[in-house]
Design an enzyme around this catalytic site. Structure first.
Site, mmCIF file in Angstrom:
data_model
loop_
_atom_site.group_PDB
_atom_site.id
_atom_site.type_symbol
_atom_site.label_atom_id
_atom_site.label_comp_id
_atom_site.label_asym_id
_atom_site.label_seq_id
_atom_site.Cartn_x
_atom_site.Cartn_y
_atom_site.Cartn_z
ATOM 1 C CB SER A 70 -3.854 5.186 -3.355
ATOM 2 O OG SER A 70 -3.544 5.506 -2.023
ATOM 3 C CG ASN A 150 -6.358 5.263 7.967
ATOM 4 O OD1 ASN A 150 -7.569 5.438 7.861
ATOM 5 N ND2 ASN A 150 -5.485 6.219 7.720
ATOM 6 C CB THR A 236 4.842 -5.080 -17.862
ATOM 7 O OG1 THR A 236 4.890 -4.909 -19.283
ATOM 8 C CG2 THR A 236 5.475 -6.421 -17.492
ATOM 9 C CB CYS A 323 3.380 19.352 14.349
ATOM 10 S SG CYS A 323 2.760 20.752 15.255
#
Lengths: 394, 126
Positions: A70, A150, A236, A323
């Protein structure tokens, strides 16, 4: 348990875990530290970058580590938009079945004044290269089309689209989260300018991914701070994650041919088996399809109940039903390929992994059949269908 | 934590009063056009008492469990009591539903009301 949701995430490979452990235990130094202990971590990160670059067919300098797919999608699209804006080009081309990481970033740009063309896909989920060519205009600054979907597993004609983008001088990004480690990809051969990947989709750790950006593509920071990743992504480094990602990708690429062959055979076995269920239909392209992906719609039932009952039978799977989505609408991908609401609700996605056996594949076929007929047994929609009150769609 | 309570799962796995009543005194069918769930309730009513109830549901786990629980709550009860059944009572009897699934219990309440209305309408015709 049969885990058949590898498109959601995968099991960490033993190779990746072993590669990571030293960096979670004794080698905890910060790669930005000057002393040798920190530099060991730095060396590991750079070695990982080289390995990943080799797998992708690019130079190590063209790989930026991110927190996952993402973030890579966001950074790629926003960077291309920033480049475009500077040149007065504010048109972007994408399609209707992209992942939300892409779609929501594009929505954001639309609010900022960008014009986005969402190309329709055909009934199998394929974007037509000719449609991309026809949509490109002088103001187009980016084409972003996913490598493989996907949900329905459709593999897009990336090389062809990349080639025409290159000819027209338009940046081409691909969300390859489902493809990297599963399909042979070479960014040079495929004419890709930017590519997003996520480690946990190819048996690497969660929270790690990368963005490939061709030399000369100026990236814009999403996260400001230190000079990590040549100033393009502060923070980092997730050293263990990066090392694990490189190890899992190298392993996946090395075994790709045999894995793909095995999965394709089992995938087709499951597809054949599920096709026997009446009033069902395969979603996605039969041929241009990820080796792991099976996606079906079963008329007269709803996907969440299907998943819960499969869970009771020890099968982990996924659905595009409303749902299960947290929203009231079924999957935008299924709607885009022309499945109507009623039918899209009854969808099932199985994404199999290397560990699956033939016996397990057969067990899945049997279990799905049983659950579908159980649910149809008290479905008012099914009753209307078989009594002729309502017409079958599938 | 699991998505659903044990009670929901129990009713989902073994729904009570599943099926159809031939020559039912009242039939109610409701559907949430958007999310797609459809619920159908069949009532047998004798002297204002619900002597039998059956349901059919197309929907998610909580929709099936809500229908099942609702039928249990009204079976053998006077019509007036069934009319007073709220979605909240159905959800509570199921040890709660996730917030995004509350509309499933609303469907159950509406399906019962709908079936009773149908019963009154049919009675008037007679």
């Amino acid at each position: 348990m049969i885990y058949a949701d590898n498109a959601a995430t995968t099991k960490l490979s033993r190779t990746a875990l072993n590669a990571m452990l030293p960096f979670l235990e004794e080698l905890y130094g910060n790669p930005s530290s000057l002393y040798a202990f920190g530099q060991k971590a730095k060396d590991a990160v750079e070695l990982a970058r080289e390995n990943i670059a080799r797998c992708m067919g690019c130079s190590p300098r063209e790989i930026i580590f991110t927190s996952g797919g993402s973030e890579a999608d966001n950074q790629a699209i926003l960077s291309a938009a920033a480049i475009g804006r500077k040149r007065g080009k504010t048109h972007i081309i994408s399609d209707t079945i992209e992942h939300h990481a892409v779609l929501h970033t594009l929505k954001k740009l639309e609010k900022e004044g960008f014009e986005v063309t969402y190309l329709p896909v055909d009934k199998n989920g394929l974007v037509r290269a000719a449609d991309v060519a026809a949509a490109i205009k002088d103001s187009t600054c980016l084409v972003t089309i996913m490598y493989a979907n996907n949900e329905i597993g459709t593999i897009e004609p990336i090389k062809e689209i990349g080639e025409l983008c290159r000819k027209r001088g338009v940046l081409f990004h691909t969300d390859a989260v489902q493809a990297v480690g599963h399909l042979p990809i070479n960014v040079e051969n495929d004419n890709i300018d930017m590519l997003s990947a996520s480690a946990h989709k190819f048996h690497g750790p969660k929270g790690t991914g990368f963005l490939y950006a061709k030399k000369g593509v100026a990236l814009q920071n999403l996260i400001e701070g230190g000079a990590q990743e040549r100033g393009k992504r502060a923070g980092t480094e997730n050293v263990a994650g990066i090392v694990g990602m490189a190890a899992s990708l190298s392993e996946a690429v090395e075994n790709m041919e045999s894995t793909s062959k095995k999965l394709t055979a089992l995938r087709d076995r499951i597809i054949k088996g599920l096709s026997q269920i009446s009033h069902s239909a395969l979603n996605g392209d039969e041929r241009m399809r990820l080796p792991s992906n099976v996606n079906f719609c079963f008329e007269g039932i709803e996907g969440e109940s299907l998943l819960l009952l499969l869970d009771d039978k020890g099968i982990c799977a996924s659905s595009g039903s409303a749902c299960t989505s947290g929203s009231l609408d079924p999957s935008h991908v299924l709607l885009s390929i022309g499945r109507v609401h009623d039918v899209a609700h009854g969808s099932l996605r199985l994404s199999i992994g290397e560990d699956i056996t033939e016996e397990q594949a057969d067990y899945i076929i049997k279990a799905v059949g049983e659950v579908v007929s159980h649910l149809r047994g008290f479905s008012p929609v099914w009753r209307d269908l078989i009594s002729g009150k309502r017409e079958f769609i599938l | 934590m699991a998505l659903y309570s044990e009670k929901v799962m129990e009713h989902f796995r073994c729904p009570r009063n599943v099926g159809v009543i031939e020559n039912a005194d009242g039939i109610g069918e409701v559907g949430n056009a958007k999310c797609g769930d459809i619920m159908k309730m069949y009532l047998k009513i004798d002297n204002d008492i619900i002597t039998d109830v059956k349901f059919e549901t197309f929907g998610c786990g909580s929709a099936i469990a809500s229908s099942s629980m609702a039928t249990e709550l009204i079976k053998g009860k006077p019509v007036s009591e069934a009319l007073a059944l709220t979605n909240k009572a159905v959800a509570e009897a199921l040890d709660g539903l996730p917030e995004v699934k509350m509309h499933c219990s609303v469907l159950a309440e509406e399906a019962i009301k709908n079936a009773i209305e149908d019963y009154y309408a049919k009675r008037k015709e007679k």
